[in-house]
Design a protein around this motif. Structure first.
Motif, PDB file in Angstrom:
ATOM      1  N   ALA A 109      25.638 -69.632 -42.372  1.00 38.98           N
ATOM      2  CA  ALA A 109      24.378 -70.348 -42.593  1.00 38.98           C
ATOM      3  C   ALA A 109      24.513 -71.853 -42.390  1.00 38.98           C
ATOM      4  CB  ALA A 109      23.840 -70.054 -43.995  1.00 38.98           C
ATOM      5  N   GLY A 110      25.672 -72.411 -42.662  1.00 43.09           N
ATOM      6  CA  GLY A 110      25.878 -73.850 -42.513  1.00 43.09           C
ATOM      7  C   GLY A 110      26.141 -74.299 -41.088  1.00 43.09           C
ATOM      8  N   GLY A 111      26.096 -73.394 -40.152  1.00 46.30           N
ATOM      9  CA  GLY A 111      26.339 -73.706 -38.748  1.00 46.30           C
ATOM     10  C   GLY A 111      27.496 -72.887 -38.220  1.00 46.30           C
ATOM     11  N   LEU A 112      27.500 -72.702 -36.920  1.00 39.87           N
ATOM     12  CA  LEU A 112      28.518 -71.883 -36.278  1.00 39.87           C
ATOM     13  C   LEU A 112      28.770 -72.400 -34.874  1.00 39.87           C
ATOM     14  CD1 LEU A 112      26.875 -69.831 -34.100  1.00 39.87           C
ATOM     15  CD2 LEU A 112      26.083 -68.935 -36.280  1.00 39.87           C
ATOM     16  N   VAL A 113      29.871 -71.957 -34.314  1.00 29.86           N
ATOM     17  CA  VAL A 113      30.209 -72.264 -32.926  1.00 29.86           C
ATOM     18  C   VAL A 113      30.507 -70.950 -32.224  1.00 29.86           C
ATOM     19  CG1 VAL A 113      31.803 -73.439 -31.370  1.00 29.86           C
ATOM     20  CG2 VAL A 113      31.103 -74.556 -33.496  1.00 29.86           C
ATOM     21  N   ILE A 114      29.877 -70.759 -31.069  1.00 33.89           N
ATOM     22  CA  ILE A 114      30.117 -69.587 -30.220  1.00 33.89           C
ATOM     23  C   ILE A 114      30.901 -70.072 -29.011  1.00 33.89           C
ATOM     24  CG2 ILE A 114      29.074 -67.706 -28.896  1.00 33.89           C
ATOM     25  CD1 ILE A 114      26.431 -68.335 -30.371  1.00 33.89           C
ATOM     26  N   THR A 115      31.934 -69.336 -28.633  1.00 38.52           N
ATOM     27  CA  THR A 115      32.716 -69.707 -27.453  1.00 38.52           C
ATOM     28  C   THR A 115      33.325 -68.460 -26.814  1.00 38.52           C
ATOM     29  OG1 THR A 115      34.332 -71.288 -26.584  1.00 38.52           O
ATOM     30  CG2 THR A 115      34.895 -70.167 -28.661  1.00 38.52           C
ATOM     31  N   ARG A 116      33.934 -68.659 -25.657  1.00 36.22           N
ATOM     32  CA  ARG A 116      34.614 -67.562 -24.974  1.00 36.22           C
ATOM     33  C   ARG A 116      35.790 -67.090 -25.824  1.00 36.22           C
ATOM     34  NH1 ARG A 116      34.325 -71.696 -21.011  1.00 36.22           N
ATOM     35  NH2 ARG A 116      32.758 -71.251 -19.438  1.00 36.22           N
ATOM     36  N   GLY A 117      35.990 -65.771 -25.843  1.00 36.84           N
ATOM     37  CA  GLY A 117      37.149 -65.196 -26.512  1.00 36.84           C
ATOM     38  C   GLY A 117      37.987 -64.421 -25.519  1.00 36.84           C
ATOM     39  N   GLN A 118      39.106 -63.908 -25.997  1.00 33.54           N
ATOM     40  CA  GLN A 118      39.953 -63.081 -25.145  1.00 33.54           C
ATOM     41  C   GLN A 118      39.273 -61.736 -24.912  1.00 33.54           C
ATOM     42  OE1 GLN A 118      41.846 -65.454 -27.136  1.00 33.54           O
ATOM     43  NE2 GLN A 118      42.158 -66.265 -25.099  1.00 33.54           N
ATOM     44  N   GLN A 151      25.404 -74.023 -33.211  1.00 30.61           N
ATOM     45  CA  GLN A 151      24.062 -73.580 -33.580  1.00 30.61           C
ATOM     46  C   GLN A 151      23.959 -73.410 -35.079  1.00 30.61           C
ATOM     47  OE1 GLN A 151      22.360 -70.175 -31.653  1.00 30.61           O
ATOM     48  NE2 GLN A 151      23.469 -70.545 -29.764  1.00 30.61           N
ATOM     49  N   GLU A 152      22.732 -73.287 -35.526  1.00 30.90           N
ATOM     50  CA  GLU A 152      22.442 -72.849 -36.888  1.00 30.90           C
ATOM     51  C   GLU A 152      21.520 -71.644 -36.766  1.00 30.90           C
ATOM     52  OE1 GLU A 152      21.172 -75.688 -39.783  1.00 30.90           O
ATOM     53  OE2 GLU A 152      22.591 -77.194 -39.058  1.00 30.90           O
ATOM     54  N   PRO A 153      21.827 -70.576 -37.487  1.00 34.07           N
ATOM     55  CA  PRO A 153      20.937 -69.409 -37.436  1.00 34.07           C
ATOM     56  C   PRO A 153      19.545 -69.785 -37.937  1.00 34.07           C
ATOM     57  CG  PRO A 153      23.026 -68.863 -38.489  1.00 34.07           C
ATOM     58  CD  PRO A 153      22.994 -70.342 -38.326  1.00 34.07           C
ATOM     59  N   ASP A 154      18.514 -69.162 -37.346  1.00 30.41           N
ATOM     60  CA  ASP A 154      17.150 -69.413 -37.813  1.00 30.41           C
ATOM     61  C   ASP A 154      16.899 -68.635 -39.105  1.00 30.41           C
ATOM     62  OD1 ASP A 154      16.530 -66.767 -37.129  1.00 30.41           O
ATOM     63  OD2 ASP A 154      15.361 -67.317 -35.359  1.00 30.41           O
ATOM     64  N   GLN A 170      15.451 -65.938 -39.731  1.00 34.51           N
ATOM     65  CA  GLN A 170      15.653 -64.488 -39.618  1.00 34.51           C
ATOM     66  C   GLN A 170      17.127 -64.124 -39.379  1.00 34.51           C
ATOM     67  OE1 GLN A 170      13.057 -65.964 -37.622  1.00 34.51           O
ATOM     68  NE2 GLN A 170      11.649 -65.532 -39.306  1.00 34.51           N
ATOM     69  N   GLY A 171      17.996 -65.146 -39.353  1.00 32.02           N
ATOM     70  CA  GLY A 171      19.414 -64.892 -39.105  1.00 32.02           C
ATOM     71  C   GLY A 171      19.736 -64.696 -37.642  1.00 32.02           C
ATOM     72  N   ARG A 172      18.864 -65.213 -36.756  1.00 33.07           N
ATOM     73  CA  ARG A 172      19.073 -65.058 -35.314  1.00 33.07           C
ATOM     74  C   ARG A 172      19.825 -66.256 -34.743  1.00 33.07           C
ATOM     75  NH1 ARG A 172      12.967 -63.961 -33.526  1.00 33.07           N
ATOM     76  NH2 ARG A 172      12.928 -65.990 -34.528  1.00 33.07           N
ATOM     77  N   ILE A 173      20.626 -65.959 -33.727  1.00 36.11           N
ATOM     78  CA  ILE A 173      21.265 -66.997 -32.924  1.00 36.11           C
ATOM     79  C   ILE A 173      20.954 -66.709 -31.466  1.00 36.11           C
ATOM     80  CG2 ILE A 173      23.104 -67.560 -34.563  1.00 36.11           C
ATOM     81  CD1 ILE A 173      24.985 -65.768 -32.863  1.00 36.11           C
ATOM     82  N   SER A 174      20.947 -67.754 -30.653  1.00 38.29           N
ATOM     83  CA  SER A 174      20.734 -67.607 -29.209  1.00 38.29           C
ATOM     84  C   SER A 174      22.069 -67.672 -28.508  1.00 38.29           C
ATOM     85  CB  SER A 174      19.836 -68.728 -28.686  1.00 38.29           C
ATOM     86  OG  SER A 174      18.550 -68.608 -29.223  1.00 38.29           O
ATOM     87  N   ILE A 175      22.296 -66.731 -27.642  1.00 39.33           N
ATOM     88  CA  ILE A 175      23.537 -66.717 -26.870  1.00 39.33           C
ATOM     89  C   ILE A 175      23.206 -67.220 -25.470  1.00 39.33           C
ATOM     90  CG2 ILE A 175      25.431 -65.323 -25.993  1.00 39.33           C
ATOM     91  CD1 ILE A 175      24.907 -63.408 -28.356  1.00 39.33           C
ATOM     92  N   PRO A 176      23.764 -68.374 -25.077  1.00 36.23           N
ATOM     93  CA  PRO A 176      23.459 -68.941 -23.767  1.00 36.23           C
ATOM     94  C   PRO A 176      23.809 -67.983 -22.621  1.00 36.23           C
ATOM     95  CG  PRO A 176      24.630 -70.530 -25.133  1.00 36.23           C
ATOM     96  CD  PRO A 176      24.679 -69.209 -25.848  1.00 36.23           C
ATOM     97  N   ALA A 177      23.089 -68.119 -21.529  1.00 36.83           N
ATOM     98  CA  ALA A 177      23.257 -67.225 -20.376  1.00 36.83           C
ATOM     99  C   ALA A 177      24.695 -67.201 -19.862  1.00 36.83           C
ATOM    100  CB  ALA A 177      22.296 -67.619 -19.260  1.00 36.83           C
ATOM    101  N   ASN A 178      25.353 -68.368 -19.804  1.00 38.50           N
ATOM    102  CA  ASN A 178      26.725 -68.385 -19.271  1.00 38.50           C
ATOM    103  C   ASN A 178      27.674 -67.580 -20.157  1.00 38.50           C
ATOM    104  OD1 ASN A 178      26.546 -70.502 -21.284  1.00 38.50           O
ATOM    105  ND2 ASN A 178      28.467 -71.322 -20.499  1.00 38.50           N
ATOM    106  N   LEU A 179      27.469 -67.588 -21.466  1.00 37.66           N
ATOM    107  CA  LEU A 179      28.325 -66.802 -22.353  1.00 37.66           C
ATOM    108  C   LEU A 179      27.965 -65.316 -22.302  1.00 37.66           C
ATOM    109  CD1 LEU A 179      28.671 -69.169 -25.446  1.00 37.66           C
ATOM    110  CD2 LEU A 179      30.317 -68.755 -23.596  1.00 37.66           C
ATOM    111  N   ARG A 180      26.677 -65.007 -22.141  1.00 40.07           N
ATOM    112  CA  ARG A 180      26.283 -63.601 -21.977  1.00 40.07           C
ATOM    113  C   ARG A 180      26.922 -63.020 -20.715  1.00 40.07           C
ATOM    114  NH1 ARG A 180      20.933 -65.589 -23.114  1.00 40.07           N
ATOM    115  NH2 ARG A 180      20.298 -65.025 -21.003  1.00 40.07           N
ATOM    116  N   THR A 181      26.933 -63.808 -19.648  1.00 41.76           N
ATOM    117  CA  THR A 181      27.551 -63.364 -18.396  1.00 41.76           C
ATOM    118  C   THR A 181      29.048 -63.166 -18.575  1.00 41.76           C
ATOM    119  OG1 THR A 181      25.860 -64.470 -17.076  1.00 41.76           O
ATOM    120  CG2 THR A 181      27.943 -63.966 -15.973  1.00 41.76           C
TER     121      THR A 181
END
Length: 143
Positions: free
Chosen positions: A27-36, A79-82, A84-95
């Motif tokens: 809830a206090g913020g998060l970071v999404i990045t590429r993983g193995q 990001q910070e979840p909205d 409803q607890g949603r986060i947006s995953i950018p297109a480059n990371l989805r790919t």
């Protein structure tokens, strides 16, 4: 600590509703990045900042460390979840992770991992036999 496996859906806008069990920790913020293994890592923002501080200690003369950090950090988004607890995953990371509608969201201790559901099931099937047959310690003194 993040534990468990969940199978949420990615909506048409590239948003994911975080499992309720993870929301307080993120809830206090998060970071999404590429993983193995072509999944995504999700860290609480504070934990990610601590990791980045430790990574800064790697010598700039170490090419492998430079390359790893370039890939790891260049894909990172905070990001910070909205509400409803949603986060947006950018297109480059989805790919990168091959994310489509069906996902696996797993707790991996200090992080959450987001996988394409089919990729996760393939990975798990491949690894479960080795896991069950392991007869020596992988992490000395722990497992």
């Amino acid at each position: 600590m993040f534990l468990g496996t969940y199978e949420p859906k990615l909506d048409e806008k590239g948003r994911l509703i975080l499992p309720a069990k993870y929301r307080d920790q993120l809830a206090g913020g998060l970071v999404i990045t590429r993983g193995q293994e072509h999944c995504l890592y999700v860290f609480p923002a504070e934990d990610f900042m601590q990791m980045q501080e430790e990574a800064r200690r790697a010598p700039l003369s170490n090419k492998e460390a430079r390359n790893y950090l370039r890939v790891f950090l260049s894909g990172a988004v905070d990001q910070e979840p909205d509400r409803q607890g949603r986060i947006s995953i950018p297109a480059n990371l989805r790919t990168y992770a091959g994310l489509e509608r069906d996902l696996a969201v797993i707790g991996a201790g200090n992080r959450v991992e987001i996988w394409n559901l089919e990729s996760w099931n393939d990975f798990l099937e491949e690894q479960e036999a080795a896991f069950a047959d392991r007869d020596d310690e992988i992490i000395p003194g722990v497992l």
